[in-house]
Design a protein around this motif. Structure first.
Motif, PDB file in Angstrom:
ATOM      1  N   TYR A 277       0.827  -1.205   0.000  1.00 41.51           N
ATOM      2  CA  TYR A 277       0.000   0.000   0.000  1.00 41.51           C
ATOM      3  C   TYR A 277       0.861   1.254   0.000  1.00 41.51           C
ATOM      4  CZ  TYR A 277      -4.670  -2.091   0.721  1.00 41.51           C
ATOM      5  OH  TYR A 277      -5.860  -2.743   0.576  1.00 41.51           O
ATOM      6  N   GLN A 278       1.935   1.258   0.816  1.00 44.56           N
ATOM      7  CA  GLN A 278       2.787   2.444   0.898  1.00 44.56           C
ATOM      8  C   GLN A 278       3.437   2.752  -0.444  1.00 44.56           C
ATOM      9  OE1 GLN A 278       5.451   1.411   4.118  1.00 44.56           O
ATOM     10  NE2 GLN A 278       4.121   2.344   5.690  1.00 44.56           N
ATOM     11  N   GLN A 279       3.869   1.716  -1.149  1.00 45.30           N
ATOM     12  CA  GLN A 279       4.487   1.930  -2.446  1.00 45.30           C
ATOM     13  C   GLN A 279       3.481   2.508  -3.449  1.00 45.30           C
ATOM     14  OE1 GLN A 279       7.623   1.772  -3.324  1.00 45.30           O
ATOM     15  NE2 GLN A 279       7.150   2.334  -5.452  1.00 45.30           N
ATOM     16  N   LEU A 280       2.248   1.986  -3.442  1.00 45.64           N
ATOM     17  CA  LEU A 280       1.223   2.466  -4.368  1.00 45.64           C
ATOM     18  C   LEU A 280       0.769   3.882  -4.019  1.00 45.64           C
ATOM     19  CD1 LEU A 280      -0.835  -0.833  -4.723  1.00 45.64           C
ATOM     20  CD2 LEU A 280       0.545   0.266  -6.500  1.00 45.64           C
ATOM     21  N   VAL A 281       0.807   4.234  -2.724  1.00 43.39           N
ATOM     22  CA  VAL A 281       0.514   5.614  -2.329  1.00 43.39           C
ATOM     23  C   VAL A 281       1.609   6.529  -2.841  1.00 43.39           C
ATOM     24  CG1 VAL A 281       0.348   7.191  -0.360  1.00 43.39           C
ATOM     25  CG2 VAL A 281      -0.912   5.029  -0.331  1.00 43.39           C
ATOM     26  N   ALA A 282       2.842   6.077  -2.721  1.00 40.28           N
ATOM     27  CA  ALA A 282       3.972   6.890  -3.191  1.00 40.28           C
ATOM     28  C   ALA A 282       3.908   7.101  -4.695  1.00 40.28           C
ATOM     29  CB  ALA A 282       5.288   6.216  -2.803  1.00 40.28           C
ATOM     30  N   GLU A 283       3.426   6.107  -5.442  1.00 40.72           N
ATOM     31  CA  GLU A 283       3.336   6.226  -6.896  1.00 40.72           C
ATOM     32  C   GLU A 283       2.101   7.002  -7.349  1.00 40.72           C
ATOM     33  OE1 GLU A 283       3.433   2.316  -8.537  1.00 40.72           O
ATOM     34  OE2 GLU A 283       5.401   1.831  -7.705  1.00 40.72           O
ATOM     35  N   GLY A 284       1.190   7.268  -6.412  1.00 39.70           N
ATOM     36  CA  GLY A 284      -0.005   8.036  -6.764  1.00 39.70           C
ATOM     37  C   GLY A 284      -1.208   7.198  -7.169  1.00 39.70           C
ATOM     38  N   TYR A 285      -1.113   5.867  -7.027  1.00 40.01           N
ATOM     39  CA  TYR A 285      -2.250   5.017  -7.378  1.00 40.01           C
ATOM     40  C   TYR A 285      -3.279   4.953  -6.256  1.00 40.01           C
ATOM     41  CZ  TYR A 285       0.167   3.390 -11.540  1.00 40.01           C
ATOM     42  OH  TYR A 285       0.787   3.333 -12.769  1.00 40.01           O
ATOM     43  N   LEU A 286      -2.821   5.036  -5.017  1.00 41.24           N
ATOM     44  CA  LEU A 286      -3.708   5.018  -3.863  1.00 41.24           C
ATOM     45  C   LEU A 286      -3.503   6.296  -3.065  1.00 41.24           C
ATOM     46  CD1 LEU A 286      -3.256   1.333  -2.555  1.00 41.24           C
ATOM     47  CD2 LEU A 286      -5.020   2.217  -4.107  1.00 41.24           C
ATOM     48  N   VAL A 287      -4.455   6.593  -2.221  1.00 39.74           N
ATOM     49  CA  VAL A 287      -4.346   7.750  -1.354  1.00 39.74           C
ATOM     50  C   VAL A 287      -4.887   7.373   0.019  1.00 39.74           C
ATOM     51  CG1 VAL A 287      -6.602   8.641  -2.123  1.00 39.74           C
ATOM     52  CG2 VAL A 287      -4.952  10.187  -1.047  1.00 39.74           C
TER      53      VAL A 287
ATOM     54  N   VAL B 100      -8.653   4.380  -3.990  1.00 39.97           N
ATOM     55  CA  VAL B 100      -8.021   4.552  -5.286  1.00 39.97           C
ATOM     56  C   VAL B 100      -7.971   6.044  -5.599  1.00 39.97           C
ATOM     57  CG1 VAL B 100      -8.199   4.077  -7.760  1.00 39.97           C
ATOM     58  CG2 VAL B 100      -8.812   2.303  -6.093  1.00 39.97           C
ATOM     59  N   ALA B 101      -6.812   6.517  -6.000  1.00 39.86           N
ATOM     60  CA  ALA B 101      -6.643   7.944  -6.284  1.00 39.86           C
ATOM     61  C   ALA B 101      -7.411   8.333  -7.544  1.00 39.86           C
ATOM     62  CB  ALA B 101      -5.167   8.276  -6.454  1.00 39.86           C
ATOM     63  N   PRO B 102      -8.210   9.407  -7.510  1.00 41.25           N
ATOM     64  CA  PRO B 102      -8.968   9.831  -8.697  1.00 41.25           C
ATOM     65  C   PRO B 102      -8.079  10.090  -9.901  1.00 41.25           C
ATOM     66  CG  PRO B 102      -9.761  10.968  -6.733  1.00 41.25           C
ATOM     67  CD  PRO B 102      -8.526  10.224  -6.324  1.00 41.25           C
ATOM     68  N   ALA B 103      -6.921  10.688  -9.689  1.00 44.11           N
ATOM     69  CA  ALA B 103      -6.044  11.003 -10.818  1.00 44.11           C
ATOM     70  C   ALA B 103      -5.572   9.738 -11.521  1.00 44.11           C
ATOM     71  CB  ALA B 103      -4.851  11.815 -10.344  1.00 44.11           C
ATOM     72  N   ALA B 104      -5.247   8.718 -10.749  1.00 45.69           N
ATOM     73  CA  ALA B 104      -4.782   7.469 -11.351  1.00 45.69           C
ATOM     74  C   ALA B 104      -5.880   6.798 -12.148  1.00 45.69           C
ATOM     75  CB  ALA B 104      -4.278   6.522 -10.259  1.00 45.69           C
ATOM     76  N   ALA B 105      -7.092   6.795 -11.613  1.00 44.69           N
ATOM     77  CA  ALA B 105      -8.209   6.144 -12.301  1.00 44.69           C
ATOM     78  C   ALA B 105      -8.559   6.890 -13.579  1.00 44.69           C
ATOM     79  CB  ALA B 105      -9.419   6.068 -11.379  1.00 44.69           C
ATOM     80  N   ARG B 106      -8.496   8.212 -13.558  1.00 43.96           N
ATOM     81  CA  ARG B 106      -8.870   8.993 -14.738  1.00 43.96           C
ATOM     82  C   ARG B 106      -7.924   8.767 -15.905  1.00 43.96           C
ATOM     83  NH1 ARG B 106     -10.285  13.246 -11.129  1.00 43.96           N
ATOM     84  NH2 ARG B 106      -8.223  14.174 -11.373  1.00 43.96           N
ATOM     85  N   THR B 107      -6.674   8.389 -15.613  1.00 39.09           N
ATOM     86  CA  THR B 107      -5.714   8.242 -16.696  1.00 39.09           C
ATOM     87  C   THR B 107      -5.609   6.802 -17.186  1.00 39.09           C
ATOM     88  OG1 THR B 107      -3.930   7.930 -15.079  1.00 39.09           O
ATOM     89  CG2 THR B 107      -4.321  10.170 -15.876  1.00 39.09           C
ATOM     90  N   SER B 108      -6.546   5.930 -16.760  1.00 44.26           N
ATOM     91  CA  SER B 108      -6.460   4.544 -17.211  1.00 44.26           C
ATOM     92  C   SER B 108      -6.723   4.461 -18.705  1.00 44.26           C
ATOM     93  CB  SER B 108      -7.475   3.690 -16.454  1.00 44.26           C
ATOM     94  OG  SER B 108      -8.788   4.023 -16.834  1.00 44.26           O
ATOM     95  N   PRO B 109      -5.989   3.594 -19.438  1.00 46.65           N
ATOM     96  CA  PRO B 109      -6.174   3.474 -20.887  1.00 46.65           C
ATOM     97  C   PRO B 109      -7.599   3.128 -21.268  1.00 46.65           C
ATOM     98  CG  PRO B 109      -4.199   2.287 -20.153  1.00 46.65           C
ATOM     99  CD  PRO B 109      -4.926   2.707 -18.929  1.00 46.65           C
ATOM    100  N   GLN B 110      -8.265   2.283 -20.451  1.00 41.01           N
ATOM    101  CA  GLN B 110      -9.629   1.883 -20.793  1.00 41.01           C
ATOM    102  C   GLN B 110     -10.558   3.081 -20.818  1.00 41.01           C
ATOM    103  OE1 GLN B 110     -11.590  -0.650 -17.921  1.00 41.01           O
ATOM    104  NE2 GLN B 110     -12.634  -1.772 -19.526  1.00 41.01           N
ATOM    105  N   ASP B 111     -10.389   3.989 -19.856  1.00 39.02           N
ATOM    106  CA  ASP B 111     -11.236   5.175 -19.828  1.00 39.02           C
ATOM    107  C   ASP B 111     -10.971   6.071 -21.013  1.00 39.02           C
ATOM    108  OD1 ASP B 111     -12.481   4.352 -17.572  1.00 39.02           O
ATOM    109  OD2 ASP B 111     -11.309   5.601 -16.196  1.00 39.02           O
ATOM    110  N   LYS B 112      -9.693   6.143 -21.467  1.00 41.09           N
ATOM    111  CA  LYS B 112      -9.376   7.010 -22.595  1.00 41.09           C
ATOM    112  C   LYS B 112     -10.069   6.557 -23.868  1.00 41.09           C
ATOM    113  CE  LYS B 112      -4.818   8.556 -20.987  1.00 41.09           C
ATOM    114  NZ  LYS B 112      -3.379   8.542 -21.272  1.00 41.09           N
ATOM    115  N   GLU B 113     -10.321   5.228 -23.965  1.00 37.86           N
ATOM    116  CA  GLU B 113     -10.919   4.696 -25.180  1.00 37.86           C
ATOM    117  C   GLU B 113     -12.414   4.944 -25.245  1.00 37.86           C
ATOM    118  OE1 GLU B 113      -9.915   0.622 -25.147  1.00 37.86           O
ATOM    119  OE2 GLU B 113      -7.764   0.961 -25.365  1.00 37.86           O
TER     120      GLU B 113
END
Length: 470
Positions: free
Chosen positions: A69-79, A88-101
């Motif tokens: 969890y700490q590593q994923l928080v540091a990377e910005g995937y979790l908060v 789950v961090a909103p910024a990480a979810a918004r940039t998912s490739p599936q959402d872009k499509e």
């Protein structure tokens, strides 16, 4: 060996861990969660299981989960949130490739004349709640067991009394079947008819296109028969070779034509002579404004007519309550088909509606809604006369829609598309023609709108048509 477990306590998370590999477990956990976020399988703000619960669920030490969890928080995937939980961090979810499509949603029109939308804001909640309470307090326990395929006897009795009184039917409770709206009732009926040897279903032209697709799926051939001012063209029906016909006799959809007494008699005579069946969709006959009520055809020939009714236009389509009055020979096969399909419609809804009808609440609701819908109809017809006098509405005496033929210099597709760009939903006739060969026009559903919205919508349509003509 793969091992995946889920937690039933503080949230669930399916993660696959391979313990036989050299990759540390905390890295495997990080990778699994990270990939699910990237794929859009864990959406923004999803609450993650607690570190203690996830460790127990996956058979890990809590320190492994904390490190991941700490590593994923540091990377910005979790908060980490106040209160000790992780999302789950909103910024990480918004940039998912599936959402872009995914294409950007266009949203519904701001003013929508779509048909089949009653004013659900007027649903009689207080009266319905009283009926629910009476049912829960007074209904014997056995009423909540498995149902007869025809539906709850209480509702079939209440509806037969109501329909015989108001619609002039010849209904008996034992010949009625409760279904999940006309959609299910018609699908089951057409399947039963096809299984018993029926080959060809005649439908009004124009008419609702969905039933034609249902007929084809059931194995029936659907053929179109023209609609005249007096209703279905019985001469053309004779020539069609059909052994069943679907009619909207009280208020034809979409033209609004009312089937005359002469045409009704001719239809019944045709059915008797050919040993054929008439299916009468009485979808909105409770709403009439400028004429006396017209009874259902089923009362003329109960052994030749299947009567179909629904609460979708009178109360709310989300209730999924419909009913059929069947000739005696169709009761058993239809009840069996209903049981196979879904084991019966929800009994609590049936018993509530039965109480609602039997206590007169249904009548009171309809008396309250008729003048409301009439005002909407008047606003629509009046504004069309002011702004678009060459779009003369027809079929205005009843129901929740009117239709208007378009003048020759205006294209149906151009009008609907240009109106949509202005935030206005208007709908053409083309989908309703069996052969897609009839004249062009527009269908205006007004039940779910307000009077100001109706007026503004017609003004937008007038401006749209004027711009197209220019």
């Amino acid at each position: 060996m793969s091992r995946s477990r889920t937690n039933s306590g503080s949230g669930e998370l399916l993660v696959e861990l391979r313990r036989e590999t050299a990759v540390p477990l905390h890295q495997q956990l990080e990778s699994g969660i990270r990939e699910r976020i990237r794929q859009g399988l864990l959406r923004a703000d999803t609450v993650m299981p607690s570190t203690r619960a996830l460790a127990t669920d996956l058979g890990l030490s809590r320190g492994v989960v904390v490190e991941a969890y700490q590593q994923l928080v540091a990377e910005g995937y979790l908060v980490s949130r106040t209160g000790g939980y992780t999302q789950v961090a909103p910024a990480a979810a918004r940039t998912s490739p599936q959402d872009k499509e995914k294409p950007a949603p266009t949203g519904p029109p701001r003013i929508d004349f779509k048909y089949s939308r009653p004013d659900v804001s007027q649903f009689p909640r207080a009266a319905w709640l009283r009926s629910i309470r009476r049912v829960l307090n007074e209904t014997p326990h056995l009423s909540f067991a498995y149902l007869d395929g025809r539906g709850a006897d209480e509702l079939r009795t209440a509806l037969s009394d109501y329909l015989n009184r108001v619609r002039g039917t010849s209904a008996r409770p034992e010949n009625m079947l409760v279904c999940n709206g006309f959609a299910q009732g018609s699908r089951l009926l057409l399947q039963v008819l096809a299984a018993s040897g029926y080959k060809r279903l005649a439908v009004e032209d124009p008419s609702d296109n969905e039933l034609r697709e249902v007929a084809t799926a059931a194995g029936l051939e659907a053929v179109g028969v023209p609609v005249l001012e007096s209703g279905l063209d019985v001469g053309a029906l004779e020539r069609s070779g059909a052994d069943a016909v679907l009619v909207t006799a009280a208020h034809q959809f979409p033209t609004g034509a009312v089937t005359s007494a002469e045409t009704r008699a001719a239809l019944v005579e045709w059915a008797a002579r050919r040993d054929a069946l008439i299916i009468e969709d009485d979808y909105d006959a409770e709403y009439r404004y400028d004429r006396e009520p017209i009874g259902a055809m089923q009362g003329l020939a109960p052994d030749r007519v299947v009567y179909a009714g629904t609460a979708s236009k009178t109360l709310a389509p989300g209730l999924r309550l419909g009913w059929l009055i069947l000739p005696a020979r169709l009761v058993e096969p239809m009840a069996a088909a209903k049981i196979v399909d879904d084991r019966g419609s929800p009994v609590l809804d049936q018993l509530t509606f039965a109480d609602f009808v039997a206590r007169g609440e249904f009548d009171r609701h309809l008396r309250r809604m008729r003048p409301r819908y009439r005002r909407l109809r008047d606003a629509l017809v009046g504004r069309l006369a002011e702004r678009l006098p060459d779009l003369e509405p027809i079929g205005v005496s009843a129901g929740l829609h009117v239709m208007a033929w378009l003048p020759a210099d205006v294209s149906e597709s151009a009008v609907t598309q240009a109106a949509r760009e202005r935030g206005l939903g208007v709908y053409g006739l083309k989908p309703y023609w069996v052969q897609n060969a009839g004249p062009e026009g527009l269908v205006f559903g007004y039940g779910g709108l307000t009077e100001p919205a109706v007026v503004e919508g017609i003004d937008l349509l007038a401006d749209t048509i004027a711009s197209l003509r220019r």
